[in-house]
Design a protein around this motif. Structure first.
Motif, PDB file in Angstrom:
ATOM      1  N   HIS A 104      -4.738   4.883   6.073  1.00 19.67           N
ATOM      2  CA  HIS A 104      -6.194   4.703   6.065  1.00 19.67           C
ATOM      3  C   HIS A 104      -6.574   3.346   6.649  1.00 19.67           C
ATOM      4  O   HIS A 104      -7.517   3.239   7.437  1.00 19.67           O
ATOM      5  N   SER A 105      -5.844   2.310   6.289  1.00 18.35           N
ATOM      6  CA  SER A 105      -6.139   0.966   6.795  1.00 18.35           C
ATOM      7  C   SER A 105      -5.942   0.891   8.303  1.00 18.35           C
ATOM      8  O   SER A 105      -6.767   0.317   9.023  1.00 18.35           O
ATOM      9  N   ILE A 106      -4.867   1.484   8.787  1.00 19.60           N
ATOM     10  CA  ILE A 106      -4.597   1.485  10.228  1.00 19.60           C
ATOM     11  C   ILE A 106      -5.666   2.284  10.968  1.00 19.60           C
ATOM     12  O   ILE A 106      -6.214   1.825  11.983  1.00 19.60           O
ATOM     13  N   CYS A 133       0.832  -1.210   0.000  1.00 22.42           N
ATOM     14  CA  CYS A 133       0.000   0.000   0.000  1.00 22.42           C
ATOM     15  C   CYS A 133       0.867   1.262   0.000  1.00 22.42           C
ATOM     16  O   CYS A 133       1.965   1.266   0.567  1.00 22.42           O
ATOM     17  N   SER A 134       0.352   2.317  -0.592  1.00 29.06           N
ATOM     18  CA  SER A 134       1.004   3.618  -0.467  1.00 29.06           C
ATOM     19  C   SER A 134       0.945   4.045   1.000  1.00 29.06           C
ATOM     20  O   SER A 134       0.121   3.535   1.770  1.00 29.06           O
ATOM     21  N   ALA A 169      -9.043  -5.164   8.140  1.00 32.39           N
ATOM     22  CA  ALA A 169      -8.767  -3.739   7.921  1.00 32.39           C
ATOM     23  C   ALA A 169      -7.504  -3.536   7.090  1.00 32.39           C
ATOM     24  O   ALA A 169      -7.457  -2.665   6.219  1.00 32.39           O
ATOM     25  N   MET A 170      -6.481  -4.344   7.337  1.00 32.14           N
ATOM     26  CA  MET A 170      -5.231  -4.194   6.591  1.00 32.14           C
ATOM     27  C   MET A 170      -5.423  -4.508   5.104  1.00 32.14           C
ATOM     28  O   MET A 170      -4.737  -3.945   4.255  1.00 32.14           O
ATOM     29  N   LEU A 182     -18.577   1.119   9.264  1.00 33.88           N
ATOM     30  CA  LEU A 182     -18.688   2.420   9.939  1.00 33.88           C
ATOM     31  C   LEU A 182     -17.366   3.174   9.924  1.00 33.88           C
ATOM     32  O   LEU A 182     -17.326   4.380   9.667  1.00 33.88           O
ATOM     33  N   SER A 183     -16.288   2.467  10.223  1.00 32.08           N
ATOM     34  CA  SER A 183     -14.996   3.150  10.363  1.00 32.08           C
ATOM     35  C   SER A 183     -14.458   3.658   9.032  1.00 32.08           C
ATOM     36  O   SER A 183     -13.881   4.752   8.962  1.00 32.08           O
ATOM     37  N   THR A 184     -14.656   2.890   7.957  1.00 36.01           N
ATOM     38  CA  THR A 184     -14.199   3.364   6.651  1.00 36.01           C
ATOM     39  C   THR A 184     -15.064   4.523   6.169  1.00 36.01           C
ATOM     40  O   THR A 184     -14.582   5.426   5.500  1.00 36.01           O
TER      41      THR A 184
END
Length: 198
Positions: free
Chosen positions: A32-34, A25-26, A60-61, A128-130
């Protein structure tokens, strides 16, 4: 609630998932994932939702890994591609088939409008979190001090522009996907107005 109160799973699978996401990932997409995990775990704690921390963290990762060039499928939506990557990763981690399927489901469902918390708490939390991290949905559900602390530790690094470009690209190439519907529904404007970027 403080950032230090959020449980980060210290398992071989969780550590390997972070390593793999970091490799592909960039910096903005990794952040964003974390943050997506942190927002999800914090929301669960604040609202008394029991969840599997390792399953949620690994999901999430990998939830946006289908946006990365190496895993971007021309045949399926990016969230489905990410689900396939997670299934393979989880097989390598020694997870039983049922648990691999759960990781795939959580990733696919993060794009849904709503996920039933009783049916899939991890999918509910990631959806929800994303939604918070990408389009700034319902920021009041997280304490302001916690939001500031998470963003200070894990800055956004231009995720709004990068993600907008990714989702528009997905929408153009896969118009029948959920990403295509999001693009037609004006997601770019919602991303640009995210209060987390102010």
């Amino acid at each position: 609630m403080r950032l230090a109160d959020i449980v980060i799973p210290e398992t071989p699978a969780a550590r390997a998932a972070l390593e793999a996401a970091t490799a592909y990932c960039s910096p903005a997409l990794l952040g964003h994932s974390i943050r997506s995990y942190l927002w999800a775990a914090a929301y669960a704690e604040l609202n008394g939702i029991a969840f599997d921390a390792e399953l949620l963290y690994v999901s999430a990762m990998f939830h946006d890994i289908g946006l990365v060039a190496e895993f971007d499928s021309h045949t399926v939506p990016f969230e489905e591609a990410g689900g396939h990557v997670a299934w393979i990763f989880c097989a390598g981690a020694g997870w039983p088939v049922e648990r691999r399927v759960r990781a795939s489901e959580v990733i696919i469902r993060h794009m849904w409008d709503e996920v039933d918390v009783a049916e899939d708490p991890e999918g509910h939390l990631l959806e929800l979190s994303t939604g918070l991290d990408i389009s700034g949905r319902n920021p009041q559900a997280w304490p302001e001090d916690l939001r500031a602390e998470v963003l200070a530790r894990h800055p956004r690094l231009g995720i709004a522009g990068e993600f907008t470009a990714c989702i528009q690209n997905q929408g153009e190439r896969k118009p029948d996907s959920l990403a295509g519907g999001f693009v037609r529904g004006g997601v770019a404007a919602r991303i640009a107005a995210n209060p987390l970027d102010r």
